[in-house]
Design a protein around this motif. Structure first.
Motif, PDB file in Angstrom:
ATOM      1  N   LEU A 128      54.885   7.453  54.581  1.00 32.58           N
ATOM      2  CA  LEU A 128      54.340   5.882  52.880  1.00 32.58           C
ATOM      3  C   LEU A 128      55.697   7.054  51.906  1.00 32.58           C
ATOM      4  O   LEU A 128      55.806   7.836  51.772  1.00 32.58           O
ATOM      5  CB  LEU A 128      53.185   6.966  52.512  1.00 32.58           C
ATOM      6  N   ASP A 129      55.662   5.819  51.098  1.00 34.67           N
ATOM      7  CA  ASP A 129      57.013   6.439  49.852  1.00 34.67           C
ATOM      8  C   ASP A 129      56.415   7.254  49.094  1.00 34.67           C
ATOM      9  O   ASP A 129      55.172   7.259  48.743  1.00 34.67           O
ATOM     10  CB  ASP A 129      57.069   5.323  49.336  1.00 34.67           C
ATOM     11  N   ARG A 130      57.125   8.054  48.502  1.00 32.56           N
ATOM     12  CA  ARG A 130      57.508   8.761  47.550  1.00 32.56           C
ATOM     13  C   ARG A 130      56.875   7.782  46.361  1.00 32.56           C
ATOM     14  O   ARG A 130      57.795   8.285  44.843  1.00 32.56           O
ATOM     15  CB  ARG A 130      58.334   9.869  47.016  1.00 32.56           C
ATOM     16  N   GLU A 131      55.816   7.438  45.839  1.00 33.37           N
ATOM     17  CA  GLU A 131      55.077   6.749  44.753  1.00 33.37           C
ATOM     18  C   GLU A 131      53.977   6.884  44.421  1.00 33.37           C
ATOM     19  O   GLU A 131      52.941   7.069  45.313  1.00 33.37           O
ATOM     20  CB  GLU A 131      55.212   4.983  45.054  1.00 33.37           C
ATOM     21  N   PHE A 132      53.726   7.112  43.316  1.00 30.45           N
ATOM     22  CA  PHE A 132      52.377   7.747  42.845  1.00 30.45           C
ATOM     23  C   PHE A 132      51.905   7.090  42.170  1.00 30.45           C
ATOM     24  O   PHE A 132      52.366   6.961  41.054  1.00 30.45           O
ATOM     25  CB  PHE A 132      52.208   9.241  42.505  1.00 30.45           C
ATOM     26  N   TYR A 133      50.592   6.847  41.412  1.00 29.55           N
ATOM     27  CA  TYR A 133      49.809   5.839  40.204  1.00 29.55           C
ATOM     28  C   TYR A 133      49.882   6.944  39.780  1.00 29.55           C
ATOM     29  O   TYR A 133      49.298   7.451  39.141  1.00 29.55           O
ATOM     30  CB  TYR A 133      48.950   4.703  40.513  1.00 29.55           C
ATOM     31  N   LEU A 167      48.682  16.011  37.352  1.00 32.23           N
ATOM     32  CA  LEU A 167      48.356  14.444  37.824  1.00 32.23           C
ATOM     33  C   LEU A 167      50.935  14.408  38.970  1.00 32.23           C
ATOM     34  O   LEU A 167      50.168  14.312  40.064  1.00 32.23           O
ATOM     35  CB  LEU A 167      47.967  13.227  37.319  1.00 32.23           C
ATOM     36  N   ARG A 168      50.904  13.662  37.915  1.00 33.94           N
ATOM     37  CA  ARG A 168      52.186  14.171  38.909  1.00 33.94           C
ATOM     38  C   ARG A 168      52.707  15.224  39.804  1.00 33.94           C
ATOM     39  O   ARG A 168      53.217  15.153  40.671  1.00 33.94           O
ATOM     40  CB  ARG A 168      53.216  14.145  37.023  1.00 33.94           C
ATOM     41  N   THR A 169      52.515  16.182  39.271  1.00 36.18           N
ATOM     42  CA  THR A 169      52.886  17.799  39.642  1.00 36.18           C
ATOM     43  C   THR A 169      52.225  17.443  41.287  1.00 36.18           C
ATOM     44  O   THR A 169      53.044  18.520  42.300  1.00 36.18           O
ATOM     45  CB  THR A 169      53.054  19.226  39.002  1.00 36.18           C
ATOM     46  N   ASP A 170      51.177  17.591  41.582  1.00 34.87           N
ATOM     47  CA  ASP A 170      50.339  17.822  42.035  1.00 34.87           C
ATOM     48  C   ASP A 170      50.741  16.618  42.893  1.00 34.87           C
ATOM     49  O   ASP A 170      50.175  16.792  44.211  1.00 34.87           O
ATOM     50  CB  ASP A 170      49.123  17.305  41.514  1.00 34.87           C
ATOM     51  N   ALA A 171      50.578  15.439  43.194  1.00 40.01           N
ATOM     52  CA  ALA A 171      51.182  14.022  43.808  1.00 40.01           C
ATOM     53  C   ALA A 171      52.697  14.753  44.758  1.00 40.01           C
ATOM     54  O   ALA A 171      52.608  14.500  45.625  1.00 40.01           O
ATOM     55  CB  ALA A 171      51.085  13.354  43.366  1.00 40.01           C
ATOM     56  N   ASP A 176      55.854  16.010  49.100  1.00 36.77           N
ATOM     57  CA  ASP A 176      56.782  17.890  49.861  1.00 36.77           C
ATOM     58  C   ASP A 176      55.874  18.370  50.773  1.00 36.77           C
ATOM     59  O   ASP A 176      57.129  18.380  52.202  1.00 36.77           O
ATOM     60  CB  ASP A 176      56.929  18.563  48.336  1.00 36.77           C
ATOM     61  N   HIS A 177      54.405  18.974  50.847  1.00 36.18           N
ATOM     62  CA  HIS A 177      54.143  19.188  51.904  1.00 36.18           C
ATOM     63  C   HIS A 177      54.214  18.283  53.049  1.00 36.18           C
ATOM     64  O   HIS A 177      54.450  18.823  54.352  1.00 36.18           O
ATOM     65  CB  HIS A 177      53.021  20.057  50.947  1.00 36.18           C
ATOM     66  N   TYR A 178      53.810  17.052  52.313  1.00 34.12           N
ATOM     67  CA  TYR A 178      53.690  15.930  53.648  1.00 34.12           C
ATOM     68  C   TYR A 178      54.651  15.876  54.596  1.00 34.12           C
ATOM     69  O   TYR A 178      54.834  15.927  55.510  1.00 34.12           O
ATOM     70  CB  TYR A 178      53.182  14.916  52.902  1.00 34.12           C
ATOM     71  N   VAL A 179      55.727  15.620  54.126  1.00 32.66           N
ATOM     72  CA  VAL A 179      57.116  15.247  53.936  1.00 32.66           C
ATOM     73  C   VAL A 179      57.335  16.606  55.283  1.00 32.66           C
ATOM     74  O   VAL A 179      58.352  16.724  56.674  1.00 32.66           O
ATOM     75  CB  VAL A 179      58.061  15.335  53.219  1.00 32.66           C
ATOM     76  N   THR A 208      48.070  12.409  48.229  1.00 30.63           N
ATOM     77  CA  THR A 208      47.258  12.851  47.148  1.00 30.63           C
ATOM     78  C   THR A 208      46.478  11.040  46.598  1.00 30.63           C
ATOM     79  O   THR A 208      47.080  10.132  47.680  1.00 30.63           O
ATOM     80  CB  THR A 208      47.911  12.932  45.642  1.00 30.63           C
ATOM     81  N   LEU A 209      45.106  10.582  46.633  1.00 28.92           N
ATOM     82  CA  LEU A 209      44.334   9.355  46.194  1.00 28.92           C
ATOM     83  C   LEU A 209      45.818   8.408  45.289  1.00 28.92           C
ATOM     84  O   LEU A 209      45.372   7.207  45.294  1.00 28.92           O
ATOM     85  CB  LEU A 209      43.479   9.359  45.789  1.00 28.92           C
ATOM     86  N   ASN A 210      46.565   9.275  44.401  1.00 27.47           N
ATOM     87  CA  ASN A 210      47.547   7.787  43.957  1.00 27.47           C
ATOM     88  C   ASN A 210      48.476   7.638  44.665  1.00 27.47           C
ATOM     89  O   ASN A 210      48.968   6.877  44.439  1.00 27.47           O
ATOM     90  CB  ASN A 210      47.440   8.777  42.776  1.00 27.47           C
ATOM     91  N   SER A 211      48.881   8.299  45.994  1.00 25.85           N
ATOM     92  CA  SER A 211      49.584   7.342  46.728  1.00 25.85           C
ATOM     93  C   SER A 211      49.745   5.858  47.092  1.00 25.85           C
ATOM     94  O   SER A 211      47.658   5.450  46.717  1.00 25.85           O
ATOM     95  CB  SER A 211      49.474   7.979  47.660  1.00 25.85           C
TER      96      SER A 211
END
Length: 311
Positions: A128-133, A167-171, A176-179, A208-211
């Motif tokens: 998935l891309d590094r993009e979050f709502y 929200l931003r820092t958690d995402a 980062d952990h995902y990668v 996170t669910l905002n991905s």
């Protein structure tokens, strides 16, 4: 809004390709076919394909051939009759296919409408891309005190800024952990050749669910109207309503007569109970009716009065 290189190439090729056809086409929808319509901060909708138009609804209802010599006014009258009498199958004869990019939590709301063919981007297969709502300030609100599913008063600027930062820092941290768990980048390179990396199907659960995710979503017109009646409603969650509002515009361009009937008999109409209808008949006849006489609950009574008196 971001398109992958492959998607950009695919869309450009689709726009450039002109095909001759004998099937019904709609000029207003052809004009936006394959064009990307931005939604939220990184999302989009685009029409990939469609089948049928208003004449397809009429044809199915009459079981006739072609458009014949009927006037538009006759088609409009029939479509309005079908809508007002809750006929559904004629509206199932037109279909539309959309490519949608949306936050995962919106997708989980959307998929509850079990009435479409869906194929979603696979995080088992791809990264998935590094993009979050991240909501805009005006959409940051406290929990409603009267509606368990809704929002209440908009947060003050300081609290809203703090929430957005969380929200931003958690995402970002979770991504980062995902990668790191994957030990793999989108281009296939491996930062640490000594590590195998976790399977994609497991690493994805940390996102996170905002991905953002993506899917192809194909629906017939009848079921599309069912989706829009609920999700383009002012009471729907803002994020899914943003998508529904854009689809509503596309639907109006695609099937203007059916859209008009849907608007008049569903979107901007009201359904009345037996008791509510009896109350209105008495009011129209010049009689006063009390809650105790109505046979309605207090909640039903308040809703009816709001319906009658709101402008």
């Amino acid at each position: 809004m971001k398109l992958s290189t492959e998607q950009d190439t695919e869309i450009s090729a689709a726009r450039a390709e002109i095909r001759q056809t004998s099937r019904p086409t709609v000029a207003a929808l052809e004009a936006v076919l394959h064009h990307v319509i931005p939604v939220l901060d990184h999302g989009f909708i685009r029409v990939v394909d469609y089948m049928g138009d208003d004449s397809s609804v009429v044809q199915a209802a009459r079981v006739s051939y072609g458009r014949g010599t009927r006037r538009i006014s006759e088609d409009r009258t029939l479509i309005r009759y079908l809508m007002s009498h809750w006929h559904s199958t004629p509206f199932e004869m037109a279909e539309i296919k959309l490519h949608v990019k949306l936050p995962i939590f919106v997708a989980r709301q959307w998929i509850r409408h079990r009435m479409a063919s869906v194929n979603e981007y696979s995080a088992r297969y791809s990264i998935l891309d590094r993009e979050f709502y991240l909501p805009a300030y005006e959409n940051m609100a406290a929990q409603s005190t009267t509606n368990r599913q809704g929002r209440g008063v908009v947060l003050g600027p300081d609290e809203a800024a703090q929430v957005l930062e969380i929200l931003r820092t958690d995402a970002e941290r979770n991504y980062d952990h995902y990668v790191w768990m994957l030990n793999e980048s989108a281009d296939g390179s491996r930062p640490d050749d000594e590590r195998a990396g976790l399977a994609r199907e497991l690493a994805r659960m940390n996102l996170t669910l905002n991905s953002y995710t993506q899917w192809y979503w194909k629906s017939d017109l009848h079921n599309l109207f069912g989706f829009l009646r609920l999700r383009a409603d002012p009471h729907a969650q803002y994020e899914i309503r943003a998508y529904a509002d854009e689809i509503l515009k596309l639907t109006e361009a695609w099937v203007p007569l059916s859209y008009e009937a849907f608007r008049d008999y569903r979107m901007e109409a009201a359904s009345l109970s037996k008791q509510a209808l009896a109350v209105i008949r008495k009011i129209v006849s010049g009689n006063n009716v009390s809650l105790e006489e109505s046979g309605m609950t207090k909640r039903e009574w308040d809703a009816l009065n709001k319906l009658i008196h709101e402008k």
